[in-house]
Design a protein around this motif. Structure first.
Motif, PDB file in Angstrom:
ATOM      1  N   THR A 137       0.821  -1.210   0.000  1.00  0.00           N
ATOM      2  CA  THR A 137       0.000   0.000   0.000  1.00  0.00           C
ATOM      3  C   THR A 137       0.857   1.263   0.000  1.00  0.00           C
ATOM      4  O   THR A 137       0.472   2.292  -0.568  1.00  0.00           O
ATOM      5  CB  THR A 137      -0.953   0.020   1.205  1.00  0.00           C
ATOM      6  OG1 THR A 137      -0.206  -0.191   2.412  1.00  0.00           O
ATOM      7  CG2 THR A 137      -2.016  -1.061   1.070  1.00  0.00           C
ATOM      8  N   SER A 138       2.043   1.191   0.606  1.00  0.00           N
ATOM      9  CA  SER A 138       2.948   2.340   0.582  1.00  0.00           C
ATOM     10  C   SER A 138       3.464   2.593  -0.830  1.00  0.00           C
ATOM     11  O   SER A 138       3.572   3.741  -1.273  1.00  0.00           O
ATOM     12  CB  SER A 138       4.131   2.108   1.533  1.00  0.00           C
ATOM     13  OG  SER A 138       3.695   2.009   2.870  1.00  0.00           O
ATOM     14  N   SER A 141       0.744   4.126  -2.857  1.00  0.00           N
ATOM     15  CA  SER A 141       0.495   5.520  -2.488  1.00  0.00           C
ATOM     16  C   SER A 141       1.419   6.488  -3.221  1.00  0.00           C
ATOM     17  O   SER A 141       1.159   7.697  -3.233  1.00  0.00           O
ATOM     18  CB  SER A 141       0.640   5.711  -0.977  1.00  0.00           C
ATOM     19  OG  SER A 141       2.000   5.609  -0.575  1.00  0.00           O
ATOM     20  N   LEU A 142       2.485   5.979  -3.831  1.00  0.00           N
ATOM     21  CA  LEU A 142       3.370   6.862  -4.589  1.00  0.00           C
ATOM     22  C   LEU A 142       2.650   7.457  -5.798  1.00  0.00           C
ATOM     23  O   LEU A 142       3.074   8.486  -6.332  1.00  0.00           O
ATOM     24  CB  LEU A 142       4.622   6.101  -5.054  1.00  0.00           C
ATOM     25  CG  LEU A 142       5.529   5.531  -3.955  1.00  0.00           C
ATOM     26  CD1 LEU A 142       6.746   4.864  -4.574  1.00  0.00           C
ATOM     27  CD2 LEU A 142       5.954   6.618  -2.971  1.00  0.00           C
ATOM     28  N   ARG A 144      -0.310   8.613  -5.613  1.00  0.00           N
ATOM     29  CA  ARG A 144      -1.322   9.520  -5.070  1.00  0.00           C
ATOM     30  C   ARG A 144      -0.650  10.651  -4.314  1.00  0.00           C
ATOM     31  O   ARG A 144       0.570  10.685  -4.150  1.00  0.00           O
ATOM     32  CB  ARG A 144      -2.287   8.753  -4.148  1.00  0.00           C
ATOM     33  CG  ARG A 144      -3.082   7.651  -4.850  1.00  0.00           C
ATOM     34  CD  ARG A 144      -4.034   6.954  -3.883  1.00  0.00           C
ATOM     35  NE  ARG A 144      -4.883   5.984  -4.554  1.00  0.00           N
ATOM     36  CZ  ARG A 144      -5.822   5.271  -3.946  1.00  0.00           C
ATOM     37  NH1 ARG A 144      -6.011   5.409  -2.634  1.00  0.00           N
ATOM     38  NH2 ARG A 144      -6.556   4.413  -4.626  1.00  0.00           N
ATOM     39  N   PHE A 147       2.714  12.300  -2.308  1.00  0.00           N
ATOM     40  CA  PHE A 147       3.968  12.098  -3.028  1.00  0.00           C
ATOM     41  C   PHE A 147       3.942  12.776  -4.390  1.00  0.00           C
ATOM     42  O   PHE A 147       4.954  13.348  -4.824  1.00  0.00           O
ATOM     43  CB  PHE A 147       4.252  10.603  -3.196  1.00  0.00           C
ATOM     44  CG  PHE A 147       5.568  10.313  -3.870  1.00  0.00           C
ATOM     45  CD1 PHE A 147       6.743  10.292  -3.135  1.00  0.00           C
ATOM     46  CD2 PHE A 147       5.633  10.078  -5.237  1.00  0.00           C
ATOM     47  CE1 PHE A 147       7.962  10.048  -3.756  1.00  0.00           C
ATOM     48  CE2 PHE A 147       6.846   9.836  -5.863  1.00  0.00           C
ATOM     49  CZ  PHE A 147       8.017   9.811  -5.119  1.00  0.00           C
ATOM     50  N   ALA A 282       9.621   1.691   1.199  1.00  0.00           N
ATOM     51  CA  ALA A 282       8.374   2.312   0.737  1.00  0.00           C
ATOM     52  C   ALA A 282       7.595   3.014   1.857  1.00  0.00           C
ATOM     53  O   ALA A 282       7.160   4.155   1.684  1.00  0.00           O
ATOM     54  CB  ALA A 282       7.498   1.275   0.047  1.00  0.00           C
ATOM     55  N   PRO A 283       7.387   2.392   3.031  1.00  0.00           N
ATOM     56  CA  PRO A 283       6.679   3.115   4.101  1.00  0.00           C
ATOM     57  C   PRO A 283       7.410   4.374   4.551  1.00  0.00           C
ATOM     58  O   PRO A 283       6.771   5.371   4.923  1.00  0.00           O
ATOM     59  CB  PRO A 283       6.597   2.080   5.228  1.00  0.00           C
ATOM     60  CG  PRO A 283       6.707   0.764   4.548  1.00  0.00           C
ATOM     61  CD  PRO A 283       7.651   0.997   3.414  1.00  0.00           C
ATOM     62  N   SER A 286       6.543   7.107   2.179  1.00  0.00           N
ATOM     63  CA  SER A 286       5.211   7.648   2.464  1.00  0.00           C
ATOM     64  C   SER A 286       5.262   8.600   3.648  1.00  0.00           C
ATOM     65  O   SER A 286       4.668   9.692   3.611  1.00  0.00           O
ATOM     66  CB  SER A 286       4.227   6.507   2.746  1.00  0.00           C
ATOM     67  OG  SER A 286       4.012   5.716   1.602  1.00  0.00           O
ATOM     68  N   SER A 289       6.856  11.815   2.594  1.00  0.00           N
ATOM     69  CA  SER A 289       5.945  12.631   1.780  1.00  0.00           C
ATOM     70  C   SER A 289       4.951  13.387   2.645  1.00  0.00           C
ATOM     71  O   SER A 289       4.734  14.598   2.460  1.00  0.00           O
ATOM     72  CB  SER A 289       5.195  11.735   0.788  1.00  0.00           C
ATOM     73  OG  SER A 289       6.082  11.033  -0.045  1.00  0.00           O
ATOM     74  N   TYR A 290       4.348  12.693   3.600  1.00  0.00           N
ATOM     75  CA  TYR A 290       3.372  13.339   4.479  1.00  0.00           C
ATOM     76  C   TYR A 290       4.039  14.401   5.350  1.00  0.00           C
ATOM     77  O   TYR A 290       3.469  15.480   5.578  1.00  0.00           O
ATOM     78  CB  TYR A 290       2.686  12.292   5.362  1.00  0.00           C
ATOM     79  CG  TYR A 290       1.605  11.527   4.652  1.00  0.00           C
ATOM     80  CD1 TYR A 290       0.373  12.122   4.370  1.00  0.00           C
ATOM     81  CD2 TYR A 290       1.803  10.214   4.248  1.00  0.00           C
ATOM     82  CE1 TYR A 290      -0.625  11.417   3.712  1.00  0.00           C
ATOM     83  CE2 TYR A 290       0.810   9.507   3.580  1.00  0.00           C
ATOM     84  CZ  TYR A 290      -0.408  10.116   3.318  1.00  0.00           C
ATOM     85  OH  TYR A 290      -1.388   9.419   2.653  1.00  0.00           O
TER      86      TYR A 290
END
Length: 297
Positions: A137-138, A141-142, A144, A147, A282-283, A286, A289-290
């Protein structure tokens, strides 16, 4: 360094790199957009996670041949479908709870032959599937926000639409490659007992490679509203966590007493062997990015 393995790795890169570039940058939905937008890169993430799940559960079967580890596939597929569902209203904490229930069911019914190891069995099954879900899922999310706001499209060509994702993936792979090559050729100081082949020299080379690629990509491709020094921070995070992910999978393989997770990729081993750093980093991407969008957006 075993040059036969290096040759296999280079041959793999020759066809995998352009294919990966197309998959990452293609913005053609593989299903009708009225249902959901699923790009080839996102579909590839799901496939890679399911293949990694196959490798992981196959290693689990070494210790627990009587099992129902196929529960993991059902759960992963179900929640990946819900991830793309525009009407999905199931909170993430409940998704993890349903996994916990399936793991408990598997352990209590199929693990009754060795009751003393039920907790170990359940812990290994749960942690592996939960990690793959978080990694998957991480990565999804790239595609979206937030990111996408870090690396807005700068060129009109379709095959240059996701250069931000290309940058971070290239940073991870360059970190792995630099650590492998420099460590094999010039490494003398062992880094960790988990993996005797890891060296301090290789680790430093991997970190510097990640910083160089991420820093350059951020400088030329990132949204100019964000400070340029964040590219260095991104490179440090990738360089550190990519190598932690590699060590984690090495620890896992040592526990299961296997050399490679599988032999799916010539010269590399399996999906977990090649994409371990990607899954673990990956996490962190994310979270980066946040955090950046929150404090600098």
């Amino acid at each position: 360094m075993r040059f036969s393995d290096l040759g296999k790795r280079l041959l793999f890169v020759l066809w995998a790199a352009p294919l990966g570039w197309w998959i990452i940058n293609s913005n053609i939905s593989i299903i009708p957009r009225s249902i959901a937008s699923v790009y080839p890169g996102q579909a590839a993430v799901v496939v890679l996670v399911l293949m990694a799940c196959f490798e992981y559960t196959r290693m689990l079967r070494i210790f627990y041949p009587h099992n129902a580890f196929w529960f993991g596939y059902i759960w992963l597929v179900s929640y990946f479908v819900l991830y793309f569902d525009k009407e999905n209203i199931i909170p993430s904490d409940l998704s993890i709870y349903t996994l916990l229930m399936l793991v408990a069911l598997e352990a209590f019914i199929w693990g009754k032959r060795n009751q003393r190891k039920r907790w170990v069995r359940a812990s290994l099954f749960f942690s592996g599937i939960a990690f793959l879900y978080i990694a998957g899922t991480s990565l999804l999310s790239l595609y979206r926000e937030p990111f996408q706001s870090l690396f807005p499209p700068r060129f009109g060509a379709q095959m240059l639409s996701q250069l931000g994702i290309v940058t971070v993936i290239a940073s991870i792979f360059m970190c792995d490659s630099a650590a492998y090559i420099f460590g094999s050729l010039w490494g003398k100081t062992h880094f960790s007992s988990i993996s005797p082949k890891k060296t301090v020299e290789g680790s430093i080379a991997g970190l510097l490679a990640a910083i160089l690629v991420s820093g350059a990509g951020w400088w030329y491709l990132a949204n100019p509203m964000y400070p340029r020094w964040l590219g260095i921070v991104l490179g440090i995070l990738i360089g550190v966590f990519a190598q932690i992910g590699d060590l984690l999978v090495s620890l896992m393989k040592r526990y299961f007493r296997v050399k490679d997770a599988s032999d799916m990729i010539p010269g590399h081993g399996g999906i977990l062997d090649r994409f371990d750093s990607v899954f673990f980093t990956a996490p962190v991407l994310s979270l980066f990015s946040y955090t950046v969008s929150r404090f600098f957006g």
